[in-house]
Design a protein around this motif. Structure first.
Motif, PDB file in Angstrom:
ATOM      1  N   LEU A   1       0.834  -1.204   0.000  1.00  0.00           N
ATOM      2  CA  LEU A   1       0.000   0.000   0.000  1.00  0.00           C
ATOM      3  C   LEU A   1       0.870   1.256   0.000  1.00  0.00           C
ATOM      4  O   LEU A   1       0.592   2.219  -0.730  1.00  0.00           O
ATOM      5  CB  LEU A   1      -0.920   0.002   1.223  1.00  0.00           C
ATOM      6  CG  LEU A   1      -1.794   1.244   1.419  1.00  0.00           C
ATOM      7  CD1 LEU A   1      -2.782   1.380   0.269  1.00  0.00           C
ATOM      8  CD2 LEU A   1      -2.523   1.190   2.761  1.00  0.00           C
ATOM      9  N   ILE A   2       1.931   1.249   0.789  1.00  0.00           N
ATOM     10  CA  ILE A   2       2.831   2.408   0.832  1.00  0.00           C
ATOM     11  C   ILE A   2       3.485   2.618  -0.526  1.00  0.00           C
ATOM     12  O   ILE A   2       3.613   3.745  -1.010  1.00  0.00           O
ATOM     13  CB  ILE A   2       3.911   2.200   1.913  1.00  0.00           C
ATOM     14  CG1 ILE A   2       3.262   2.084   3.302  1.00  0.00           C
ATOM     15  CG2 ILE A   2       4.905   3.356   1.910  1.00  0.00           C
ATOM     16  CD1 ILE A   2       4.211   1.660   4.381  1.00  0.00           C
ATOM     17  N   ARG A   3       3.906   1.512  -1.169  1.00  0.00           N
ATOM     18  CA  ARG A   3       4.549   1.621  -2.478  1.00  0.00           C
ATOM     19  C   ARG A   3       3.587   2.206  -3.527  1.00  0.00           C
ATOM     20  O   ARG A   3       3.999   2.900  -4.447  1.00  0.00           O
ATOM     21  CB  ARG A   3       5.040   0.255  -2.945  1.00  0.00           C
ATOM     22  CG  ARG A   3       6.310  -0.209  -2.242  1.00  0.00           C
ATOM     23  CD  ARG A   3       6.763  -1.560  -2.796  1.00  0.00           C
ATOM     24  NE  ARG A   3       8.006  -2.000  -2.201  1.00  0.00           N
ATOM     25  CZ  ARG A   3       9.222  -1.657  -2.627  1.00  0.00           C
ATOM     26  NH1 ARG A   3       9.330  -0.832  -3.665  1.00  0.00           N
ATOM     27  NH2 ARG A   3      10.306  -2.104  -2.043  1.00  0.00           N
ATOM     28  N   ILE A   4       2.285   1.883  -3.397  1.00  0.00           N
ATOM     29  CA  ILE A   4       1.299   2.355  -4.369  1.00  0.00           C
ATOM     30  C   ILE A   4       0.977   3.831  -4.173  1.00  0.00           C
ATOM     31  O   ILE A   4       1.012   4.623  -5.111  1.00  0.00           O
ATOM     32  CB  ILE A   4       0.012   1.512  -4.277  1.00  0.00           C
ATOM     33  CG1 ILE A   4       0.281   0.082  -4.761  1.00  0.00           C
ATOM     34  CG2 ILE A   4      -1.107   2.134  -5.102  1.00  0.00           C
ATOM     35  CD1 ILE A   4      -0.866  -0.864  -4.516  1.00  0.00           C
TER      36      ILE A   4
ATOM     37  N   LEU B   1       0.275   2.620  16.979  1.00  0.00           N
ATOM     38  CA  LEU B   1      -0.235   3.130  15.714  1.00  0.00           C
ATOM     39  C   LEU B   1       0.957   3.630  14.905  1.00  0.00           C
ATOM     40  O   LEU B   1       1.790   4.387  15.411  1.00  0.00           O
ATOM     41  CB  LEU B   1      -1.224   4.276  15.932  1.00  0.00           C
ATOM     42  CG  LEU B   1      -2.617   3.902  16.451  1.00  0.00           C
ATOM     43  CD1 LEU B   1      -3.451   5.161  16.636  1.00  0.00           C
ATOM     44  CD2 LEU B   1      -3.302   2.954  15.488  1.00  0.00           C
ATOM     45  N   ILE B   2       1.037   3.223  13.650  1.00  0.00           N
ATOM     46  CA  ILE B   2       2.185   3.567  12.811  1.00  0.00           C
ATOM     47  C   ILE B   2       1.723   4.383  11.608  1.00  0.00           C
ATOM     48  O   ILE B   2       0.750   4.033  10.939  1.00  0.00           O
ATOM     49  CB  ILE B   2       2.921   2.297  12.337  1.00  0.00           C
ATOM     50  CG1 ILE B   2       3.455   1.526  13.546  1.00  0.00           C
ATOM     51  CG2 ILE B   2       4.060   2.643  11.395  1.00  0.00           C
ATOM     52  CD1 ILE B   2       4.215   0.273  13.177  1.00  0.00           C
ATOM     53  N   ASN B   3       2.462   5.474  11.326  1.00  0.00           N
ATOM     54  CA  ASN B   3       2.280   6.273  10.123  1.00  0.00           C
ATOM     55  C   ASN B   3       3.584   6.231   9.330  1.00  0.00           C
ATOM     56  O   ASN B   3       4.659   6.424   9.906  1.00  0.00           O
ATOM     57  CB  ASN B   3       1.948   7.729  10.465  1.00  0.00           C
ATOM     58  CG  ASN B   3       0.688   7.848  11.289  1.00  0.00           C
ATOM     59  OD1 ASN B   3      -0.405   7.879  10.757  1.00  0.00           O
ATOM     60  ND2 ASN B   3       0.833   7.910  12.609  1.00  0.00           N
ATOM     61  N   VAL B   4       3.501   5.982   8.030  1.00  0.00           N
ATOM     62  CA  VAL B   4       4.705   5.882   7.205  1.00  0.00           C
ATOM     63  C   VAL B   4       4.572   6.780   5.978  1.00  0.00           C
ATOM     64  O   VAL B   4       3.510   6.842   5.350  1.00  0.00           O
ATOM     65  CB  VAL B   4       4.953   4.418   6.751  1.00  0.00           C
ATOM     66  CG1 VAL B   4       6.211   4.352   5.875  1.00  0.00           C
ATOM     67  CG2 VAL B   4       5.114   3.508   7.956  1.00  0.00           C
ATOM     68  N   LYS B   5       5.668   7.435   5.610  1.00  0.00           N
ATOM     69  CA  LYS B   5       5.729   8.243   4.396  1.00  0.00           C
ATOM     70  C   LYS B   5       6.930   7.792   3.574  1.00  0.00           C
ATOM     71  O   LYS B   5       8.009   7.561   4.108  1.00  0.00           O
ATOM     72  CB  LYS B   5       5.858   9.728   4.733  1.00  0.00           C
ATOM     73  CG  LYS B   5       5.871  10.626   3.501  1.00  0.00           C
ATOM     74  CD  LYS B   5       5.947  12.095   3.892  1.00  0.00           C
ATOM     75  CE  LYS B   5       5.954  12.979   2.643  1.00  0.00           C
ATOM     76  NZ  LYS B   5       6.027  14.416   2.975  1.00  0.00           N
ATOM     77  N   GLU B   6       6.726   7.671   2.253  1.00  0.00           N
ATOM     78  CA  GLU B   6       7.801   7.250   1.341  1.00  0.00           C
ATOM     79  C   GLU B   6       8.548   8.466   0.813  1.00  0.00           C
ATOM     80  O   GLU B   6       7.948   9.464   0.426  1.00  0.00           O
ATOM     81  CB  GLU B   6       7.208   6.458   0.172  1.00  0.00           C
ATOM     82  CG  GLU B   6       8.247   5.892  -0.780  1.00  0.00           C
ATOM     83  CD  GLU B   6       7.611   5.116  -1.923  1.00  0.00           C
ATOM     84  OE1 GLU B   6       6.921   5.768  -2.744  1.00  0.00           O
ATOM     85  OE2 GLU B   6       7.784   3.876  -1.984  1.00  0.00           O
ATOM     86  N   ILE B   7       9.890   8.367   0.781  1.00  0.00           N
ATOM     87  CA  ILE B   7      10.735   9.416   0.222  1.00  0.00           C
ATOM     88  C   ILE B   7      11.371   8.844  -1.034  1.00  0.00           C
ATOM     89  O   ILE B   7      12.161   7.896  -0.963  1.00  0.00           O
ATOM     90  CB  ILE B   7      11.820   9.859   1.224  1.00  0.00           C
ATOM     91  CG1 ILE B   7      11.143  10.371   2.512  1.00  0.00           C
ATOM     92  CG2 ILE B   7      12.713  10.937   0.617  1.00  0.00           C
ATOM     93  CD1 ILE B   7      12.102  10.614   3.629  1.00  0.00           C
TER      94      ILE B   7
ATOM     95  N   VAL C   1      13.642   2.475  -7.351  1.00  0.00           N
ATOM     96  CA  VAL C   1      12.783   1.903  -6.305  1.00  0.00           C
ATOM     97  C   VAL C   1      13.616   1.440  -5.118  1.00  0.00           C
ATOM     98  O   VAL C   1      13.251   1.633  -3.960  1.00  0.00           O
ATOM     99  CB  VAL C   1      11.956   0.727  -6.881  1.00  0.00           C
ATOM    100  CG1 VAL C   1      11.211   0.018  -5.756  1.00  0.00           C
ATOM    101  CG2 VAL C   1      10.982   1.230  -7.924  1.00  0.00           C
ATOM    102  N   ASN C   2      14.764   0.822  -5.410  1.00  0.00           N
ATOM    103  CA  ASN C   2      15.613   0.307  -4.337  1.00  0.00           C
ATOM    104  C   ASN C   2      16.230   1.418  -3.501  1.00  0.00           C
ATOM    105  O   ASN C   2      16.679   1.175  -2.372  1.00  0.00           O
ATOM    106  CB  ASN C   2      16.721  -0.584  -4.907  1.00  0.00           C
ATOM    107  CG  ASN C   2      16.179  -1.893  -5.437  1.00  0.00           C
ATOM    108  OD1 ASN C   2      15.132  -2.348  -4.997  1.00  0.00           O
ATOM    109  ND2 ASN C   2      16.883  -2.502  -6.376  1.00  0.00           N
ATOM    110  N   GLU C   3      16.293   2.640  -4.049  1.00  0.00           N
ATOM    111  CA  GLU C   3      16.864   3.762  -3.309  1.00  0.00           C
ATOM    112  C   GLU C   3      15.816   4.555  -2.538  1.00  0.00           C
ATOM    113  O   GLU C   3      16.134   5.525  -1.862  1.00  0.00           O
ATOM    114  CB  GLU C   3      17.611   4.688  -4.279  1.00  0.00           C
ATOM    115  CG  GLU C   3      18.866   4.052  -4.869  1.00  0.00           C
ATOM    116  CD  GLU C   3      19.554   4.960  -5.883  1.00  0.00           C
ATOM    117  OE1 GLU C   3      20.764   4.838  -6.039  1.00  0.00           O
ATOM    118  OE2 GLU C   3      18.853   5.789  -6.506  1.00  0.00           O
TER     119      GLU C   3
END
Length: 666
Positions: A80-83, A105-111, A116-118
């Motif tokens: 879900l995060i990747r999408i 409770l966890i919140n994650v943000k993608e940088i 993709v690997n980086e």
């Protein structure tokens, strides 16, 4: 001065931000695309009980979750995060260093990185212990362990049921589709559909097996079995996949191993299936070999040494231990590229523990892997004859007196079952829930009820119990249809008066086998018979050669034809034509002296060979392929092998054309 003041202010802001990061009331954590943690604040370290050097670059974020959390992270949360690039307020149980847990409770943000690997990920973690404190106060260490195991078992059972129900429809439609007239491309799609469904079913079964083993519900059985036949069957099962990847798959069995041994063939098959499946998955060229040696022997027992070896990608030395852990693979990239959950090796290791044995592994990156283990079996001296294929058939003239009620809330499943029943000339009626089933039984007489257990309005258990309490002249046989594991509902089945259980997903043979058993018990059908179809074999050995294998066998076609001459005749005519085409392809390959064309022919003919069990032809074609490659170590007389292959082709084609279908069906 202004410039100095500006520098001073910037420094104060930087120090304040650093302090705020580490002393914040929530946890902060940063990790890479494979989950490796590279930054964490003091708050979270304090909650976990770790020092920073114990975590940074040594622990992955998924290692902080319990088993259910690992499953959810790999299958839902991280994808879900990747999408969408983020995920907010997801509830996880976090493990501390001392293996205790706290709810968070966890919140994650993608940088985003350049690739993709980086990509990098930042997460905030909030301890919600106070919110769930009443739950924690109910538990002590022993109860917590038991509840964790039970919760996991229920979680896996729920997943299996939710997946098995639609999977039953997919498998059923795949079976029905395969029986229709298909062109080459459609047949290829049909085969892929069925293979993918079977792979998904294997995954579900692995999850359930893991749950059962951890609940100590798995026991070893003891019965006689033929080891060579078991291994030959495994090799045949994986042949198509190996051919598709153009790798060699073969087996070696020590001649000193007795024909029959006493043990648990199901568990052995499961172990070897996992190993062979992995070996083929991670091998792009070369070979996969299964070897069995006699390691030790006494008067009544033997110790066998099994090895599954491949020339695949190999495993890093520092990962050789972790591959046996649940939901673990050599690295995160392997999971992304090759798929899988990492359950196979863990299950195999646990099955070996039941045998008082252990899996050993040796591997080198780029050169392949070798998995080996020992199992002790008892020697079974008695000779066991090759069993006949027995098809339980009710006399077709008597089927008009049989009526079936299909109770199922899924319209696709109703369609699939209906098509099976039509094919068997059985009269039937359908109901969409337990209430409709009860009303149908009140108004009409049914000999057999196929009852789904999980339905709206009234479920299958309650409906069956109500029907048993009706004042009926004759009680029908009630057969449960469910994706739930039978072990989990055995008491409820008995309490509801349900006679038998058919596990979803099921194929036509599974359903027919149980149906025919109960139809034969119906009063007034005492004349019903069991027809034993002997294997129809055309076998002629080569001169001065005793291979012990037949040219072809029509038992599978007879079974598929379901006692209908027109179907069997169509099967045989089409197959004869296919082998004429294969012979033409063979001659073209020989004319061009091209081993690749022989390999493509083997792959192309796989299903036709499987249906008529013409395994000897495939072996000869493989020898031709190796001979054309002109590899010295194979030492194959290519001219002699080509001559034998042509002879085998003609015997199959002529034999099929000479078959008297009416005699076979009688």
């Amino acid at each position: 001065m202004k410039k100095q003041t500006s520098i001073y202010k910037d420094t104060r802001v930087y120090e304040s931000a650093e302090e705020l990061y580490h002393e914040a009331p929530c946890g902060y954590i940063s990790f890479t695309s494979n989950g490796t943690i590279y930054n964490v604040n003091k708050t979270l370290l304090g909650w976990l009980g770790y020092k920073s050097e114990e975590v940074l670059d040594k622990i992955k974020i998924q290692d902080l979750f319990k088993m259910g959390g690992k499953i959810f992270f790999e299958t839902h949360f991280f994808p879900l995060i990747r999408i969408q690039g983020f995920a907010n307020e997801i509830n996880f149980e976090i493990k501390k260093k001392d293996n205790t847990t706290f709810p968070a409770l966890i919140n994650v943000k993608e940088i985003k990185g350049l690739t993709v690997n980086e990509n990098r990920y930042r997460a905030t973690i909030f301890d919600i212990t106070d919110r769930k404190k009443y739950e924690q106060e109910l538990l002590n260490s022993k109860i917590k362990a038991e509840q964790s195991s039970q919760a996991k078992a229920e979680f896996l059972a729920t997943i299996s049921h939710e997946i098995r129900t639609p999977l039953n429809a997919i498998l059923g439609l795949g079976n029905l589709l395969a029986k229709t007239n298909l062109n080459v491309k459609q047949k290829e799609y049909s085969d892929i559909l069925r293979l993918s469904s079977e792979n998904l079913l294997n995954l579900i079964n692995n999850l359930l097996d893991l749950s059962k083993m951890e609940a100590q519900q798995v026991r070893l059985e003891k019965k006689p079995f033929a080891l060579r036949r078991l291994i030959e069957s495994l090799v045949h099962t994986f042949d198509a996949k190996a051919n598709e990847k153009k790798i060699q798959l073969y087996s070696e069995v020590d001649d000193n191993i007795p024909g029959y041994i006493h043990g648990d063939p199901i568990k052995l098959t499961q172990i070897l299936t996992n190993l062979l499946g992995n070996a083929i998955k991670f091998t792009c060229e070369g070979f996969v070999k299964i070897k069995t040696d006699l390691k030790a022997k006494t008067e009544n027992k033997i110790q066998l040494h099994f090895v599954v070896e491949d020339s695949g990608v190999g495993i890093p030395k520092d990962k050789l231990e972790t591959i046996f852990k649940e939901f673990s693979q050599a690295n995160y990239e392997v999971s992304l590229e090759y798929g899988g959950t990492g359950l196979g090796l863990s299950i195999s290791q646990k099955l070996l523990q039941l045998h008082n044995s252990k899996m050993e592994v040796a591997s080198e990156i780029g050169k392949g892997s070798s998995f080996s283990f020992d199992i002790e079996y008892e020697v079974f001296e008695n000779s066991i004859p090759q069993p006949k294929e027995i098809y339980e058939r009710v006399d077709p003239d008597l089927l008009g007196a049989v009526k079936v009620l299909v109770v199922e809330d899924n319209p696709v499943n109703i369609f699939v079952i209906s098509e099976y029943l039509k094919d068997w000339n059985l009269e039937f009626q359908s109901a969409e829930n337990g209430q409709e089933a009860i009303e149908a039984v009140k108004n009409d007489k049914f000999d057999v009820i196929l009852m789904d257990l999980h339905m709206p309005v009234i479920n299958g258990f309650e409906a069956a119990s109500t029907i048993r309490n009706l004042n009926l002249d004759y009680q029908p046989a009630i057969l449960a249809l469910s994706a739930t594991s039978r072990e989990n509902i055995q008491k409820e089945l008995k309490r509801a008066g349900i006679d038998d259980f058919i596990s979803k997903p099921f194929g036509p043979n599974d359903l027919y086998k149980v149906l025919s058993h109960y139809i034969k018990k119906i009063p007034g059908l005492a004349e019903s018979v069991i027809i034993e179809n002997e294997d129809v074999t055309y076998s002629e050995e080569y001169e001065n050669e005793n291979t012990g294998k037949e040219t072809f066998n029509l038992a599978r076609f007879i079974k598929m034809a379901n006692n209908k001459p027109e179907f069997l005749k169509k099967f045989i005519i089409n197959t004869a034509k296919s082998f004429e085409d294969y012979l033409g392809d063979f001659e073209k390959a020989l004319a061009k002296e091209d081993p690749v064309l022989i390999s493509e022919l083997i792959h192309k003919s796989t299903m036709s060979v499987y249906y008529i069990q013409a395994d000897r032809l495939t072996e000869l074609l493989r020898k031709c392929e190796l001979g054309l490659e002109k590899k010295e170590n194979h030492n194959i007389d290519i001219e002699k092998t080509v001559k034998k292959s042509r002879k085998e082709f003609h015997k199959i084609i002529n034999g099929l054309k000479e078959v008297d279908v009416d005699v076979l069906i009688e």
